[in-house]
Every structure is written in structure tokens, then in C-alpha cells.
Design a protein around this motif. Structure first.
Motif, PDB file in Angstrom:
ATOM      1  N   LYS A 102       0.822  -1.201   0.000  1.00 56.98           N
ATOM      2  CA  LYS A 102       0.000   0.000   0.000  1.00 56.98           C
ATOM      3  C   LYS A 102       0.858   1.254   0.000  1.00 56.98           C
ATOM      4  O   LYS A 102       0.532   2.255  -0.652  1.00 56.98           O
ATOM      5  N   ALA A 103       1.955   1.242   0.742  1.00 58.43           N
ATOM      6  CA  ALA A 103       2.849   2.399   0.776  1.00 58.43           C
ATOM      7  C   ALA A 103       3.447   2.655  -0.596  1.00 58.43           C
ATOM      8  O   ALA A 103       3.564   3.802  -1.041  1.00 58.43           O
ATOM      9  N   ILE A 104       3.828   1.585  -1.285  1.00 58.95           N
ATOM     10  CA  ILE A 104       4.389   1.729  -2.627  1.00 58.95           C
ATOM     11  C   ILE A 104       3.322   2.234  -3.593  1.00 58.95           C
ATOM     12  O   ILE A 104       3.597   3.074  -4.469  1.00 58.95           O
ATOM     13  N   MET A 105       2.094   1.761  -3.436  1.00 55.99           N
ATOM     14  CA  MET A 105       1.008   2.245  -4.284  1.00 55.99           C
ATOM     15  C   MET A 105       0.740   3.722  -4.027  1.00 55.99           C
ATOM     16  O   MET A 105       0.485   4.498  -4.948  1.00 55.99           O
ATOM     17  N   ASN A 106       0.794   4.126  -2.754  1.00 56.64           N
ATOM     18  CA  ASN A 106       0.648   5.542  -2.423  1.00 56.64           C
ATOM     19  C   ASN A 106       1.682   6.378  -3.174  1.00 56.64           C
ATOM     20  O   ASN A 106       1.369   7.416  -3.762  1.00 56.64           O
ATOM     21  N   ALA A 107       2.927   5.939  -3.108  1.00 58.66           N
ATOM     22  CA  ALA A 107       4.012   6.668  -3.762  1.00 58.66           C
ATOM     23  C   ALA A 107       3.795   6.722  -5.270  1.00 58.66           C
ATOM     24  O   ALA A 107       4.035   7.747  -5.915  1.00 58.66           O
ATOM     25  N   TYR A 108       3.331   5.611  -5.834  1.00 59.99           N
ATOM     26  CA  TYR A 108       3.088   5.577  -7.284  1.00 59.99           C
ATOM     27  C   TYR A 108       2.000   6.567  -7.670  1.00 59.99           C
ATOM     28  O   TYR A 108       2.076   7.215  -8.716  1.00 59.99           O
ATOM     29  N   SER A 109       0.986   6.721  -6.828  1.00 56.09           N
ATOM     30  CA  SER A 109      -0.084   7.677  -7.138  1.00 56.09           C
ATOM     31  C   SER A 109       0.468   9.096  -7.202  1.00 56.09           C
ATOM     32  O   SER A 109       0.027   9.916  -8.019  1.00 56.09           O
ATOM     33  N   ARG A 110       1.451   9.385  -6.369  1.00 53.80           N
ATOM     34  CA  ARG A 110       2.043  10.728  -6.363  1.00 53.80           C
ATOM     35  C   ARG A 110       2.895  10.954  -7.609  1.00 53.80           C
ATOM     36  O   ARG A 110       2.935  12.060  -8.155  1.00 53.80           O
ATOM     37  N   ILE A 111       3.560   9.894  -8.066  1.00 53.75           N
ATOM     38  CA  ILE A 111       4.318   9.986  -9.315  1.00 53.75           C
ATOM     39  C   ILE A 111       3.373  10.267 -10.475  1.00 53.75           C
ATOM     40  O   ILE A 111       3.627  11.122 -11.330  1.00 53.75           O
ATOM     41  N   LEU A 112       2.256   9.531 -10.522  1.00 48.78           N
ATOM     42  CA  LEU A 112       1.272   9.737 -11.585  1.00 48.78           C
ATOM     43  C   LEU A 112       0.695  11.152 -11.533  1.00 48.78           C
ATOM     44  O   LEU A 112       0.479  11.784 -12.583  1.00 48.78           O
ATOM     45  N   ALA A 113       0.435  11.643 -10.326  1.00 47.28           N
ATOM     46  CA  ALA A 113      -0.113  12.994 -10.188  1.00 47.28           C
ATOM     47  C   ALA A 113       0.858  14.031 -10.728  1.00 47.28           C
ATOM     48  O   ALA A 113       0.446  15.024 -11.351  1.00 47.28           O
ATOM     49  N   ASN A 173      -5.499  10.889  -6.338  1.00 43.42           N
ATOM     50  CA  ASN A 173      -5.325  10.936  -4.892  1.00 43.42           C
ATOM     51  C   ASN A 173      -5.485   9.562  -4.263  1.00 43.42           C
ATOM     52  O   ASN A 173      -6.003   8.634  -4.882  1.00 43.42           O
ATOM     53  N   CYS A 174      -5.042   9.434  -3.029  1.00 49.41           N
ATOM     54  CA  CYS A 174      -5.203   8.212  -2.240  1.00 49.41           C
ATOM     55  C   CYS A 174      -6.175   8.468  -1.098  1.00 49.41           C
ATOM     56  O   CYS A 174      -6.217   9.571  -0.551  1.00 49.41           O
ATOM     57  N   VAL A 175      -6.926   7.442  -0.748  1.00 51.82           N
ATOM     58  CA  VAL A 175      -7.871   7.544   0.359  1.00 51.82           C
ATOM     59  C   VAL A 175      -7.708   6.338   1.277  1.00 51.82           C
ATOM     60  O   VAL A 175      -7.756   5.194   0.829  1.00 51.82           O
ATOM     61  N   HIS A 176      -7.496   6.616   2.559  1.00 52.43           N
ATOM     62  CA  HIS A 176      -7.504   5.563   3.573  1.00 52.43           C
ATOM     63  C   HIS A 176      -8.924   5.496   4.125  1.00 52.43           C
ATOM     64  O   HIS A 176      -9.382   6.448   4.767  1.00 52.43           O
ATOM     65  N   PRO A 177      -9.663   4.401   3.893  1.00 48.94           N
ATOM     66  CA  PRO A 177     -11.066   4.364   4.303  1.00 48.94           C
ATOM     67  C   PRO A 177     -11.280   4.225   5.800  1.00 48.94           C
ATOM     68  O   PRO A 177     -12.402   4.417   6.282  1.00 48.94           O
ATOM     69  N   GLY A 178     -10.231   3.886   6.547  1.00 54.45           N
ATOM     70  CA  GLY A 178     -10.385   3.607   7.965  1.00 54.45           C
ATOM     71  C   GLY A 178     -10.519   2.112   8.206  1.00 54.45           C
ATOM     72  O   GLY A 178     -10.401   1.303   7.284  1.00 54.45           O
ATOM     73  N   PHE A 179     -10.756   1.745   9.452  1.00 55.80           N
ATOM     74  CA  PHE A 179     -10.908   0.339   9.824  1.00 55.80           C
ATOM     75  C   PHE A 179     -12.375  -0.031   9.626  1.00 55.80           C
ATOM     76  O   PHE A 179     -13.222   0.240  10.464  1.00 55.80           O
ATOM     77  N   VAL A 180     -12.645  -0.674   8.485  1.00 54.71           N
ATOM     78  CA  VAL A 180     -14.027  -0.876   8.043  1.00 54.71           C
ATOM     79  C   VAL A 180     -14.457  -2.329   8.238  1.00 54.71           C
ATOM     80  O   VAL A 180     -13.660  -3.258   8.082  1.00 54.71           O
ATOM     81  N   GLN A 181     -15.710  -2.511   8.538  1.00 59.24           N
ATOM     82  CA  GLN A 181     -16.280  -3.845   8.720  1.00 59.24           C
ATOM     83  C   GLN A 181     -16.564  -4.485   7.357  1.00 59.24           C
ATOM     84  O   GLN A 181     -17.603  -4.267   6.752  1.00 59.24           O
TER      85      GLN A 181
END
Length: 232
Positions: free
Chosen positions: A160-171, A180-188
Motif C-alpha cells: 500500500k505504501a508503494i502504491m501511495n508513492a506511485y499515485s504521487r508519481i502519476l499525479a 489521490n489516495c484515500v484511507h477508508p479507515g478500519f471498516v467492517q
């Protein structure tokens, strides 16, 4: 994303993993907001069933299914061809591309600082870091080389961290888009064995907020649920 179909201009969203959990909720909410949704999933049967549920329970007709395995490049090509053939999307015009993701935890991760140095980061370096992690994992050297080892789910966190970084490269490479990246939280969800602090409706809010935001908004950013937050 925006599509030109005939004389009409309509919003179109492609949702990965749309057959269950947060992805399914995002599909429902987008469709309810008048967005044409391409619901994708690896399993064709489950994806088709998810579309039927949305169409039947919500009485909507603006959801279609297409199979997609994000780990298979040929599958992504087939999806792109489907979109082109259906004239769903001619070009991206600055709509939000969002990724439901998670921040990387761990104070001692040496490579974490490198992942945050977006000015010097490249796709090639991300590939190298992925290979380094796999090697350290196999060799039992994760802790010695500074990878996060507390709390479990190590490979998940790093990916996930690498994907986050890749999104910033694409941006950075595509300034006309909003990525952008979104952390949804701790979801059921099924993935969390239905244990979590948030319902799927609550977990979908951040991604929906980004997907429905006006053009020309934030790009290269990170949302923790619905709040802007630092990547590290």
C-alpha cells in the motif's frame, strides 16, 4: 472521469473490486448520484451478481460489469478496449482517480523517507524497492533493514505504501488529472472479518468525496477517511 456519448456528456466511474465491501458501496453511491458505473471484479459470476443486486434493489440502470484482474496486464487491456468500444470514455478530463489505500506504519522504516521524497522518486525505483522487500522477506532480513514488522500484515502495508508513492508519481506526470489516495479507515468488511470501527457506508465516504469533487481540485494528496493528511 467524463465521457461524451452522442450529444450527452455523462460522468463515468470504473470501480475495481466492486463486487463487495467498500467497492460495492462506492458503486451504489456513485450510481445513485447519476454516475455511469463500470463495476469490475476478478470473478465474473460474483461481479455479475453484484450488478444485479444494484439494479434490482436500487432500481437503477446505469451500472455495467466487466471482468478485471489488476494483477494481469492483459485483463486491463481488455477493459480499456471495452470502454473504447462502448464509447463510454473518449478521454479523461480531470476527474478524480482515487485509490482506497492505507498509510504505512512503523517509525524505523528507512525506505519510508525515500518513498516520501517524491521529487526524486521514479517508477523504476519503486520496482527496485519492491524487489528489495521481497528479497528481505525471503531472507528474514526485514527488521534489520528497517521494514515495518509490528502489527502483522507486513506485505500488505508495504504494498500500500508503494502504491501511495506511485499515485504521487502519476499525479506529478499528469497534472491535468486529479489523482489521490484515500484511507477508508478500519471498516467492517469480509477482509477484516467484519471487525472494524466503521460501516462500509462510512468507509466509502472519502473515495466518494474525491470521485464526486469538482474538476481542478486536489491532486497528489492523501485522505485519512475524509480528512486531508500527510503521507508519512
Amino acid at each position: 472521469m467524463e465521457a461524451n456519448t452522442g450529444n450527452q456528456s455523462e460522468e463515468v466511474a470504473v470501480v475495481t473490486g466492486g463486487n463487495r465491501g467498500i467497492g460495492l458501496q462506492i458503486c451504489k453511491q456513485l450510481a445513485s448520484n447519476g454516475v455511469t458505473v463500470v463495476l469490475t471484479a476478478r470473478d465474473g459470476k460474483r461481479g455479475g451478481e453484484a450488478v444485479s443486486i444494484i439494479l434490482d434493489t436500487l432500481g437503477l440502470s446505469n451500472v455495467v460489469f466487466h471482468q478485471l484482474d489488476v494483477s494481469d496486464p492483459s485483463s486491463a487491456v481488455r477493459l480499456a478496449e471495452f470502454i473504447k468500444q462502448k464509447s463510454i470514455m473518449q478521454q479523461l478530463l480531470g476527474r478524480q482517480l482515487t485509490s482506497a489505500t492505507e498509510k504505512l506504519s512503523g517509525e524505523r522504516l528507512v525506505n519510508q523517507q525515500e518513498l516520501n521524497n517524491i521529487d526524486n522518486l521514479s517508477e523504476e525505483r519503486l520496482d527496485e524497492l519492491s524487489e528489495l522487500f521481497l528479497k528481505d522477506f525471503k531472507d528474514g532480513e526485514l527488521e534489520r533493514h528497517g521494514w515495518p514488522t509490528e502489527g502483522g500484515f507486513i506485505a500488505y502495508k508495504v504494498s500500500k505504501a508503494i502504491m501511495n508513492a506511485y499515485s504521487r508519481i502519476l499525479a506529478k506526470e499528469h497534472p491535468s488529472l486529479c489523482i489521490n489516495c484515500v484511507h477508508p479507515g478500519f471498516v467492517q468488511t469480509d477482509m477484516s472479518f467484519q471487525v472494524g470501527d466503521l460501516t462500509v457506508e462510512e468507509g466509502a465516504r472519502g473515495a466518494l468525496m474525491m470521485a464526486l469533487a469538482p474538476k481542478g481540485g486536489m491532486t497528489g494528496g492523501f485522505l485519512n477517511c475524509t480528512e486531508v493528511a500527510p503521507f508519512v
